[in-house]
Scaffold this motif. Sequence first.
Motif, short mmCIF file in Angstrom:
data_model
loop_
_atom_site.label_atom_id
_atom_site.label_comp_id
_atom_site.label_asym_id
_atom_site.label_seq_id
_atom_site.Cartn_x
_atom_site.Cartn_y
_atom_site.Cartn_z
N GLY A 199 -28.80 38.36 2.86
CA GLY A 199 -28.14 37.27 2.13
C GLY A 199 -28.22 35.93 2.82
O GLY A 199 -27.60 34.95 2.36
N ARG A 200 -29.01 35.83 3.89
CA ARG A 200 -29.05 34.59 4.66
C ARG A 200 -30.05 33.57 4.11
O ARG A 200 -29.94 32.38 4.43
N VAL A 201 -31.03 34.00 3.35
CA VAL A 201 -32.02 33.08 2.78
C VAL A 201 -31.56 32.72 1.37
O VAL A 201 -31.59 33.54 0.46
N ARG A 202 -31.11 31.49 1.20
CA ARG A 202 -30.53 31.07 -0.07
C ARG A 202 -31.23 29.86 -0.68
O ARG A 202 -30.97 29.50 -1.82
N GLY A 203 -32.10 29.21 0.10
CA GLY A 203 -32.79 28.03 -0.40
C GLY A 203 -34.06 27.78 0.38
O GLY A 203 -34.33 28.44 1.40
N PRO A 204 -34.87 26.81 -0.06
CA PRO A 204 -36.16 26.55 0.58
C PRO A 204 -36.06 26.20 2.06
O PRO A 204 -37.01 26.43 2.81
N ALA A 205 -34.94 25.66 2.50
CA ALA A 205 -34.79 25.28 3.91
C ALA A 205 -34.42 26.46 4.80
O ALA A 205 -34.48 26.36 6.03
N ASP A 206 -34.05 27.59 4.18
CA ASP A 206 -33.62 28.75 4.96
C ASP A 206 -34.83 29.62 5.30
O ASP A 206 -35.06 30.68 4.71
N LEU A 207 -35.61 29.17 6.26
CA LEU A 207 -36.78 29.96 6.66
C LEU A 207 -36.32 31.24 7.35
O LEU A 207 -35.47 31.19 8.25
N PRO A 208 -36.85 32.39 6.93
CA PRO A 208 -36.38 33.65 7.51
C PRO A 208 -36.47 33.69 9.02
O PRO A 208 -35.59 34.27 9.68
N SER A 209 -37.51 33.10 9.61
CA SER A 209 -37.65 33.14 11.06
C SER A 209 -36.52 32.39 11.76
O SER A 209 -36.26 32.62 12.95
N GLN A 210 -35.85 31.50 11.03
CA GLN A 210 -34.78 30.72 11.63
C GLN A 210 -33.38 31.26 11.33
O GLN A 210 -32.46 31.08 12.14
N VAL A 211 -33.21 31.89 10.18
CA VAL A 211 -31.87 32.33 9.78
C VAL A 211 -31.67 33.83 9.93
O VAL A 211 -30.53 34.32 9.82
N CYS A 212 -32.75 34.59 10.14
CA CYS A 212 -32.66 36.03 10.31
C CYS A 212 -32.98 36.41 11.75
O CYS A 212 -33.78 35.74 12.41
N ALA A 213 -32.38 37.48 12.21
CA ALA A 213 -32.60 37.94 13.59
C ALA A 213 -33.17 39.35 13.58
O ALA A 213 -32.54 40.27 13.02
N PHE A 214 -34.33 39.52 14.16
CA PHE A 214 -34.91 40.84 14.30
C PHE A 214 -34.09 41.63 15.33
O PHE A 214 -33.70 41.05 16.35
N PRO A 215 -33.76 42.90 15.12
CA PRO A 215 -34.23 43.79 14.06
C PRO A 215 -33.29 43.90 12.87
O PRO A 215 -33.36 44.88 12.12
N TYR A 216 -32.43 42.91 12.66
CA TYR A 216 -31.43 43.01 11.59
C TYR A 216 -32.01 42.50 10.28
O TYR A 216 -31.53 41.52 9.69
N LEU A 217 -33.05 43.17 9.84
CA LEU A 217 -33.70 42.90 8.57
C LEU A 217 -33.69 44.18 7.74
O LEU A 217 -33.69 45.28 8.28
N ASN A 218 -33.70 44.02 6.43
CA ASN A 218 -33.76 45.15 5.50
C ASN A 218 -32.58 46.10 5.67
O ASN A 218 -32.77 47.30 5.91
N PRO A 219 -31.35 45.60 5.53
CA PRO A 219 -30.20 46.48 5.65
C PRO A 219 -30.17 47.50 4.51
O PRO A 219 -30.57 47.21 3.38
N VAL A 220 -29.72 48.71 4.83
CA VAL A 220 -29.55 49.74 3.81
C VAL A 220 -28.10 50.19 3.79
O VAL A 220 -27.40 50.17 4.81
#
Length: 340
Positions: free
Chosen positions: A46-67
């Motif tokens: 839910g961190r990427v909400r607009g064009p400025a929210d680049l995943p590399s900047q707003v997401c932290a590996f390995p916390y991707l693809n939550p289930v």
Amino acid sequence: MSLSDRVISVPVDPDRYAYSFGGGSPVVTVRPGSVVELFTEDCFGGRVRGPADLPSQVCAFPYLNPVTGPIAVAGAEPGDALAVHFVDIAPARDWGVSSTFPHFGALTATHTTAMLHPALEERVWVYGIDTKAGTCRFEATRGDFAVDLPLDPMHGTVGVAPAAGERLMSISPGVHGGNMDTPELRAGTTVYFPVNVEGAMFAVGDGHARQGEGEVCGTAVECAMNTVVAVDLVKGGAPAVPRLESDDFLLSTGHARPLEDAFRISQHDLVQWTANLLGLDRLDAYQLVSQAGLAPAANVCDTQYTMVAKLPKSVLGGARAYEGAHERLRALGAEYLRQR
């Protein structure tokens, strides 16, 4: 037992999201024949909400693809087949996002395909979702082009705990399921998994408002989902790979690199499944699948690629897979939808 007694709602708790299959304690335990209501967050949390929210900047590996999960199924034992029927998959928000990543996707250099040319630009697309119209809207980021695409909600990631205590990241597909990313996994489809540990420990995530075959750029229209599944057990007869069944098709999956090995695994399983269902000689089943089968790509970008082998049920002469589990769960799902 009435249907209302078999409906289980999984509480929304971001602190309990899992990022792997295997390990961890169940968020809930359900009986076979239960209907499970759950919410899944999108692959970016839910961190990427607009064009400025680049995943590399707003997401932290390995916390991707939550289930959401794991969910234990009472009585599930290694060697059983777990049947998970998708009753309903509905976007939870009026927007979804997609992106390009450096070093990720089918048409760029990756960690396994090293190239000297620069990585692709990281860019975000935001899709407006109109559930009443049944569309999501693509808008070009450079120029004025826009077009409405049909909604086709599905889950890219669903699976069970791997065998032998193994723990696999949720971004990887394999014989346990995981990040298979096949558009075939929509409402109305039943998925069969091999049970590897007591309770099966299945989990669901990675909702897509729609996805093209192959998930070529590496992301679909990523979207949070409100999802309903019905679960059942078939004692014994665990499949070697995840299998799918819809009203019209049987489908086998294959997960490997290179892509032709994923293709071979899926075709091999479908031939074996067909031979067993119809009591055919293996080469007769091979011939039937060769002439009547389809081979849609699922993903060509993940840590392992996924292919699907697909056979129309019309050629099976009424033979039923897994003791009619798909029909039972479809009827249970229809009853749930009528009473909802």
